[in-house]
Design a protein around this motif. Structure first.
Motif, PDB file in Angstrom:
ATOM      1  N   LEU A   1      19.946 -56.926  38.732  1.00  0.00           N
ATOM      2  CA  LEU A   1      21.383 -56.766  38.884  1.00  0.00           C
ATOM      3  C   LEU A   1      22.032 -56.164  37.649  1.00  0.00           C
ATOM      4  CD1 LEU A   1      20.868 -58.418  41.453  1.00  0.00           C
ATOM      5  CD2 LEU A   1      22.928 -59.721  40.934  1.00  0.00           C
ATOM      6  N   THR A   2      21.532 -56.508  36.465  1.00  0.00           N
ATOM      7  CA  THR A   2      22.150 -56.010  35.235  1.00  0.00           C
ATOM      8  C   THR A   2      22.057 -54.490  35.117  1.00  0.00           C
ATOM      9  OG1 THR A   2      20.059 -56.455  34.084  1.00  0.00           O
ATOM     10  CG2 THR A   2      21.791 -58.131  33.948  1.00  0.00           C
ATOM     11  N   GLU A   3      21.124 -53.877  35.826  1.00  0.00           N
ATOM     12  CA  GLU A   3      20.962 -52.428  35.755  1.00  0.00           C
ATOM     13  C   GLU A   3      21.917 -51.688  36.682  1.00  0.00           C
ATOM     14  OE1 GLU A   3      16.879 -51.602  36.543  1.00  0.00           O
ATOM     15  OE2 GLU A   3      16.143 -52.626  34.729  1.00  0.00           O
ATOM     16  N   HIS A   4      22.567 -52.405  37.593  1.00  0.00           N
ATOM     17  CA  HIS A   4      23.392 -51.743  38.603  1.00  0.00           C
ATOM     18  C   HIS A   4      24.836 -52.234  38.637  1.00  0.00           C
ATOM     19  CE1 HIS A   4      19.831 -49.854  40.404  1.00  0.00           C
ATOM     20  NE2 HIS A   4      19.231 -51.021  40.302  1.00  0.00           N
ATOM     21  N   TRP A   5      25.105 -53.421  38.081  1.00  0.00           N
ATOM     22  CA  TRP A   5      26.459 -53.987  38.185  1.00  0.00           C
ATOM     23  C   TRP A   5      27.375 -53.278  37.194  1.00  0.00           C
ATOM     24  CZ3 TRP A   5      27.652 -57.088  42.097  1.00  0.00           C
ATOM     25  CH2 TRP A   5      28.903 -57.726  42.084  1.00  0.00           C
ATOM     26  N   PRO A   6      28.541 -52.805  37.634  1.00  0.00           N
ATOM     27  CA  PRO A   6      29.394 -51.986  36.762  1.00  0.00           C
ATOM     28  C   PRO A   6      29.895 -52.696  35.509  1.00  0.00           C
ATOM     29  CG  PRO A   6      30.064 -51.796  39.066  1.00  0.00           C
ATOM     30  CD  PRO A   6      29.061 -52.903  39.000  1.00  0.00           C
ATOM     31  N   ASP A   7      30.186 -53.991  35.603  1.00  0.00           N
ATOM     32  CA  ASP A   7      30.770 -54.730  34.482  1.00  0.00           C
ATOM     33  C   ASP A   7      29.769 -55.765  33.977  1.00  0.00           C
ATOM     34  OD1 ASP A   7      32.195 -56.213  32.680  1.00  0.00           O
ATOM     35  OD2 ASP A   7      33.836 -56.724  34.039  1.00  0.00           O
ATOM     36  N   PRO A   8      29.220 -55.591  32.774  1.00  0.00           N
ATOM     37  CA  PRO A   8      28.205 -56.542  32.284  1.00  0.00           C
ATOM     38  C   PRO A   8      28.735 -57.954  32.102  1.00  0.00           C
ATOM     39  CG  PRO A   8      28.884 -55.022  30.537  1.00  0.00           C
ATOM     40  CD  PRO A   8      29.478 -54.504  31.807  1.00  0.00           C
ATOM     41  N   ASP A   9      30.059 -58.110  32.034  1.00  0.00           N
ATOM     42  CA  ASP A   9      30.638 -59.443  31.837  1.00  0.00           C
ATOM     43  C   ASP A   9      30.792 -60.221  33.143  1.00  0.00           C
ATOM     44  OD1 ASP A   9      30.891 -59.076  29.087  1.00  0.00           O
ATOM     45  OD2 ASP A   9      32.849 -58.111  29.317  1.00  0.00           O
ATOM     46  N   THR A  10      30.590 -59.575  34.282  1.00  0.00           N
ATOM     47  CA  THR A  10      30.809 -60.258  35.566  1.00  0.00           C
ATOM     48  C   THR A  10      29.585 -60.194  36.474  1.00  0.00           C
ATOM     49  OG1 THR A  10      31.758 -58.272  36.623  1.00  0.00           O
ATOM     50  CG2 THR A  10      33.284 -59.758  35.467  1.00  0.00           C
ATOM     51  N   VAL A  11      28.407 -59.968  35.890  1.00  0.00           N
ATOM     52  CA  VAL A  11      27.190 -59.889  36.711  1.00  0.00           C
ATOM     53  C   VAL A  11      26.937 -61.237  37.378  1.00  0.00           C
ATOM     54  CG1 VAL A  11      24.717 -59.414  36.735  1.00  0.00           C
ATOM     55  CG2 VAL A  11      26.222 -58.153  35.174  1.00  0.00           C
ATOM     56  N   PRO A  12      26.792 -61.286  38.710  1.00  0.00           N
ATOM     57  CA  PRO A  12      26.558 -62.571  39.367  1.00  0.00           C
ATOM     58  C   PRO A  12      25.103 -63.016  39.261  1.00  0.00           C
ATOM     59  CG  PRO A  12      26.624 -60.836  41.004  1.00  0.00           C
ATOM     60  CD  PRO A  12      26.919 -60.178  39.680  1.00  0.00           C
ATOM     61  N   GLU A  13      24.900 -64.279  39.474  1.00  0.00           N
ATOM     62  CA  GLU A  13      23.557 -64.872  39.494  1.00  0.00           C
ATOM     63  C   GLU A  13      23.022 -64.812  40.926  1.00  0.00           C
ATOM     64  OE1 GLU A  13      21.794 -69.411  39.434  1.00  0.00           O
ATOM     65  OE2 GLU A  13      23.679 -68.973  38.419  1.00  0.00           O
ATOM     66  N   PRO A  14      21.910 -64.127  41.180  1.00  0.00           N
ATOM     67  CA  PRO A  14      21.413 -64.040  42.548  1.00  0.00           C
ATOM     68  C   PRO A  14      20.688 -65.312  42.987  1.00  0.00           C
ATOM     69  CG  PRO A  14      19.932 -62.870  41.093  1.00  0.00           C
ATOM     70  CD  PRO A  14      21.077 -63.359  40.237  1.00  0.00           C
ATOM     71  N   GLU A  15      20.771 -65.600  44.275  1.00  0.00           N
ATOM     72  CA  GLU A  15      20.058 -66.727  44.874  1.00  0.00           C
ATOM     73  C   GLU A  15      19.778 -66.384  46.329  1.00  0.00           C
ATOM     74  OE1 GLU A  15      17.922 -68.990  45.356  1.00  0.00           O
ATOM     75  OE2 GLU A  15      18.840 -70.542  44.074  1.00  0.00           O
ATOM     76  N   ASN A  16      18.688 -66.884  46.831  1.00  0.00           N
ATOM     77  CA  ASN A  16      18.323 -66.656  48.227  1.00  0.00           C
ATOM     78  C   ASN A  16      19.385 -67.212  49.166  1.00  0.00           C
ATOM     79  OD1 ASN A  16      16.810 -68.175  50.703  1.00  0.00           O
ATOM     80  ND2 ASN A  16      16.006 -66.120  50.373  1.00  0.00           N
ATOM     81  N   GLU A  17      19.772 -66.425  50.172  1.00  0.00           N
ATOM     82  CA  GLU A  17      20.865 -66.830  51.053  1.00  0.00           C
ATOM     83  C   GLU A  17      20.527 -68.075  51.861  1.00  0.00           C
ATOM     84  OE1 GLU A  17      20.850 -66.404  54.587  1.00  0.00           O
ATOM     85  OE2 GLU A  17      18.826 -65.561  54.669  1.00  0.00           O
ATOM     86  N   ALA A  18      19.271 -68.260  52.256  1.00  0.00           N
ATOM     87  CA  ALA A  18      18.902 -69.457  53.016  1.00  0.00           C
ATOM     88  C   ALA A  18      19.054 -70.704  52.152  1.00  0.00           C
ATOM     89  CB  ALA A  18      17.473 -69.333  53.540  1.00  0.00           C
ATOM     90  N   ASN A  19      18.695 -70.613  50.878  1.00  0.00           N
ATOM     91  CA  ASN A  19      18.873 -71.748  49.976  1.00  0.00           C
ATOM     92  C   ASN A  19      20.339 -72.135  49.856  1.00  0.00           C
ATOM     93  OD1 ASN A  19      16.130 -71.843  49.444  1.00  0.00           O
ATOM     94  ND2 ASN A  19      16.274 -70.767  47.496  1.00  0.00           N
ATOM     95  N   LEU A  20      21.199 -71.136  49.702  1.00  0.00           N
ATOM     96  CA  LEU A  20      22.629 -71.415  49.559  1.00  0.00           C
ATOM     97  C   LEU A  20      23.219 -71.970  50.843  1.00  0.00           C
ATOM     98  CD1 LEU A  20      23.626 -68.297  47.460  1.00  0.00           C
ATOM     99  CD2 LEU A  20      23.575 -70.669  46.674  1.00  0.00           C
ATOM    100  N   GLY A  21      22.742 -71.491  51.990  1.00  0.00           N
ATOM    101  CA  GLY A  21      23.204 -72.037  53.263  1.00  0.00           C
ATOM    102  C   GLY A  21      22.839 -73.504  53.408  1.00  0.00           C
ATOM    103  N   ALA A  22      21.630 -73.858  52.974  1.00  0.00           N
ATOM    104  CA  ALA A  22      21.199 -75.251  53.051  1.00  0.00           C
ATOM    105  C   ALA A  22      22.022 -76.143  52.130  1.00  0.00           C
ATOM    106  CB  ALA A  22      19.718 -75.360  52.703  1.00  0.00           C
ATOM    107  N   LEU A  23      22.283 -75.666  50.903  1.00  0.00           N
ATOM    108  CA  LEU A  23      23.078 -76.457  49.976  1.00  0.00           C
ATOM    109  C   LEU A  23      24.503 -76.648  50.489  1.00  0.00           C
ATOM    110  CD1 LEU A  23      21.841 -74.977  46.584  1.00  0.00           C
ATOM    111  CD2 LEU A  23      21.400 -77.275  47.476  1.00  0.00           C
ATOM    112  N   ALA A  24      25.091 -75.597  51.034  1.00  0.00           N
ATOM    113  CA  ALA A  24      26.439 -75.726  51.592  1.00  0.00           C
ATOM    114  C   ALA A  24      26.460 -76.742  52.722  1.00  0.00           C
ATOM    115  CB  ALA A  24      26.935 -74.369  52.082  1.00  0.00           C
TER     116      ALA A  24
END
Length: 385
Positions: free
Chosen positions: A168-191
């Motif tokens: 992500l750091t190689e493609h995100w326009p603003d280095p100060d706002t790069v998000p942390e990636p996580e698998n979508e199924a994991n996040l769905g389960a946690l929610a």
């Protein structure tokens, strides 16, 4: 110790507000002086608000009601799906205050272009949140792919997007706002776990969009596996001599219960570029025989795969999330029939399998709530006032 006590007080306010400082002291077992100091710090960090004094009917000075702040700190969740981009901002109460979703055909597009568009959407969401008095304290991105434990910021592969080794750091326009990636199924389960009124502690959450993913929550904690690859339910072989899969194996669950397979079996693969899940639900509700047959076939294949999960993990429950939640009326009978016939080494209650309460909203909401939960567990992450 102070960090822990701040979290204890904040949790008490979140669970039982409105409370006075004296009420909090009684609930958490700390002195009133200690609670008062902790509350002052939480107010200074923007996590708690205190209302004007009101008469309680009790002897003594009127109490002032404490509550978790609906302004100030917030979490930004982002999502890349095969057919959409999403952004959500949730406040410390866990309430989504900004929700944006735009349709985009992301499969096969360059990662840099997709991420640039998502960054623009994220900036719009943050601006809208700021107008509501919210400030984003963390950013998490839900992706339909593998995010290895040992390499933060890397999406190792997302087959349905056509991504391999995307940093992500190689493609995100603003280095100060790069998000942390996580698998979508994991996040769905946690929610799902965070939003269930009476959650089970050990369950399997299986969801589908273009692919099929699963997440394991064991004793209330996400199980990612040794390298972050846990949950690849879509590539469990349910018919070893079945059709070839994009992963290189044969007879994988995705070839029977994935979106493309169900649409093809239902004769709807060429029905246009609308919402395929809504189309399947509409045709099934109308009694369209090929669609009903395709969903029955998918349910039986899903039941086969989930039998292995039940026997291996011994969960308290199974949750159908994502697109499966919206198709649950037609999937559940065949999934339950397979489980009833095949889970024979332990008791299994049919009601232990249920649809998600969040459906396709789960991954994006989970992404936003990840930051919220971190702040609630450690309020010192917030800047002091």
């Amino acid at each position: 110790m102070r960090r822990q006590n701040l979290a204890v007080v904040l949790a008490a306010v979140a669970a039982h507000s409105p409370l006075s400082r004296a009420d909090v002291s009684g609930r958490v077992g700390l002195t009133r002086a200690a609670v008062s100091s902790l509350v002052d710090e939480l107010i200074g960090r923007g996590a708690v608000t205190e209302a004007a004094a009101t008469a309680s009917g009790r002897v003594g000075r009127p109490g002032r009601a404490l509550a978790v702040s609906g302004e100030g700190p917030a979490g930004l969740g982002l999502e890349i799906g095969v057919t959409h981009l999403g952004a959500c901002v949730a406040d410390l109460r866990g309430e989504p205050r900004v929700w944006r979703r735009v349709e985009r055909a992301n499969a096969g597009r360059p990662a840099g272009k997709v991420l640039a568009e998502l960054a623009a959407l994220a900036a719009e969401a943050e601006d809208e949140a700021a107008a509501l008095g919210l400030r984003v304290g963390g950013r998490v991105l839900a992706v339909p792919g593998v995010v290895p434990n040992e390499l933060p910021g890397l999406v190792e592969r997302a087959p349905n997007l056509g991504w391999h080794g995307v940093r992500l750091t190689e493609h995100w326009p603003d280095p100060d706002t790069v998000p942390e990636p996580e698998n979508e199924a994991n996040l769905g389960a946690l929610a799902e776990y965070w939003n269930a009124g009476n959650p089970v502690e050990t369950f399997v959450h299986v969801s589908a969009e273009a692919g099929i993913g699963a997440a394991l929550v064991i004793d209330g904690r996400l199980f990612r596996g040794a390298r972050g690859f846990a949950g690849e339910l879509g590539h469990i072989p349910v018919h070893p001599d079945g059709p070839g899969c994009a992963c290189g194996a044969r007879g994988c669950l995705e070839q029977y219960a994935g979106e493309a397979a169900v649409l093809r079996e239902a004769g709807l693969a060429k029905e246009g570029q609308g919402d395929p899940v809504a189309l399947l639900a509409e045709r099934a509700a109308d009694g369209h025989a090929p669609t009903l047959a395709a969903l029955d076939r998918a349910g039986r294949a899903l039941g086969l795969a989930l039998t292995s999960a039940v026997d291996l993990i011994d969960p308290d429950g199974l949750v159908l999330g994502g697109a499966y939640a919206e198709l649950a009326d037609w999937l559940l009978p065949s999934v339950r029939a397979e489980l009833a016939a095949r889970v024979t080494v332990r008791p299994w209650a049919l009601e232990a399998l249920r649809p998600s309460v969040l459906g396709r909203r789960g991954p994006l909401l989970g992404a936003a709530l990840t930051t919220v939960r971190r702040i609630m567990a450690d309020p010192t992450l917030l800047p002091a006032g």
